[in-house]
Motif scaffolding. Structure first.
Motif, PDB file in Angstrom:
ATOM      1  N   ASP A  15      -0.220   4.501   9.306  1.00  0.00           N
ATOM      2  CA  ASP A  15      -0.991   3.874   8.255  1.00  0.00           C
ATOM      3  C   ASP A  15      -2.325   3.478   8.783  1.00  0.00           C
ATOM      4  OD1 ASP A  15      -1.910   1.993   6.281  1.00  0.00           O
ATOM      5  OD2 ASP A  15       0.014   1.164   6.258  1.00  0.00           O
ATOM      6  N   GLY A  53      -4.730   2.086   6.800  1.00  0.00           N
ATOM      7  CA  GLY A  53      -5.111   0.763   6.335  1.00  0.00           C
ATOM      8  C   GLY A  53      -6.343   1.109   5.284  1.00  0.00           C
ATOM      9  N   TYR A  89      -7.860  -3.482   9.850  1.00  0.00           N
ATOM     10  CA  TYR A  89      -8.234  -2.848   8.979  1.00  0.00           C
ATOM     11  C   TYR A  89      -6.884  -2.814   8.064  1.00  0.00           C
ATOM     12  CZ  TYR A  89     -12.622  -2.219  10.846  1.00  0.00           C
ATOM     13  OH  TYR A  89     -13.737  -2.275  11.417  1.00  0.00           O
ATOM     14  N   GLY A  90      -5.746  -3.352   8.334  1.00  0.00           N
ATOM     15  CA  GLY A  90      -4.402  -3.571   7.605  1.00  0.00           C
ATOM     16  C   GLY A  90      -3.371  -2.007   8.156  1.00  0.00           C
ATOM     17  N   GLY A  91      -3.769  -1.352   9.153  1.00  0.00           N
ATOM     18  CA  GLY A  91      -3.106  -0.160   9.523  1.00  0.00           C
ATOM     19  C   GLY A  91      -2.045  -0.299  10.743  1.00  0.00           C
TER      20      GLY A  91
END
Length: 203
Positions: A85, A87, A114-116
């Protein structure tokens, strides 16, 4: 007891063609991606490799590739085989990717902010998922697993024992032949069915 399986990357997708970061997002196979999967199917047929079990990540591009390459629709979808992922970077152009470390650690933990995912999370879930698959398999099973570029790369660099010198990237529909015994993985060979070339120099 040694068991052998085939670990394969999916065919080219629309995002691949456009040079976009894909990861946990998805896009369909292109016409070329379908042709690549068909080339893998032809390779398996020519070598009389008939799969008794087929696994794919839950993402469409891997599922479609698995179905074409194996000729089977009764494959098993597993989230542990998904791509890394990336992000907030997903869907954006690949030139925005940060520096790629060549020591096997990929992008390390860059995308976490970054949300990954970080690279360790990726190769650990790949190891756990592939171990579960192979522990369930018998010595008579012929297993195909279809996953993704970064996920396969992290597994190869950090989990599998691989003494072979790679001469090309794990491009779309490349195939690794891997042995599993006593909880350990060893890469035996690698092949690109699209170019009919080995991935490693020692083969």
């Amino acid at each position: 007891m040694t068991k052998v399986f085939y670990l394969m990357r999916h065919g080219q997708t629309r995002f691949n063609e456009q040079g976009r970061i894909q990861g946990a997002s998805d896009s369909p196979l292109t016409d070329l991606g379908i042709q690549q999967a068909q080339a893998a199917q032809a390779y398996f047929q020519e070598n009389q490799i008939i799969f008794s079990k087929v696994y794919a990540s839950t993402q469409e591009r891997a599922c479609d590739t698995a179905e074409i390459a194996s000729g089977r629709s009764d494959y098993i979808r597993l989230k542990g085989l998904k791509e890394q992922d990336f992000g907030a970077f997903e869907g954006h152009q690949e030139y925005l990717n940060p520096h790629l470390f060549l020591d096997g650690s990929g992008y390390r933990d860059y995308f976490v902010a970054y949300g990954g995912e970080d690279n360790v999370s990726v190769y650990k879930r790949m190891e756990e998922t592939l171990t579960a698959i192979m522990e369930e398999a018998t010595s008579d099973d012929t297993v195909l697993v279809v996953s993704h570029g970064a996920a396969i790369g992290q597994f190869n660099a950090n989990v599998a024992h691989n003494q072979l010198k790679r001469k090309s990237r794990f491009t779309n529909c490349c195939i690794l032949k891997i042995a599993y015994a006593d909880g350990k993985f060893e890469v035996l060979s690698g092949f690109n069915p699209v170019t009919s070339e080995s991935l490693f120099e020692e083969e």
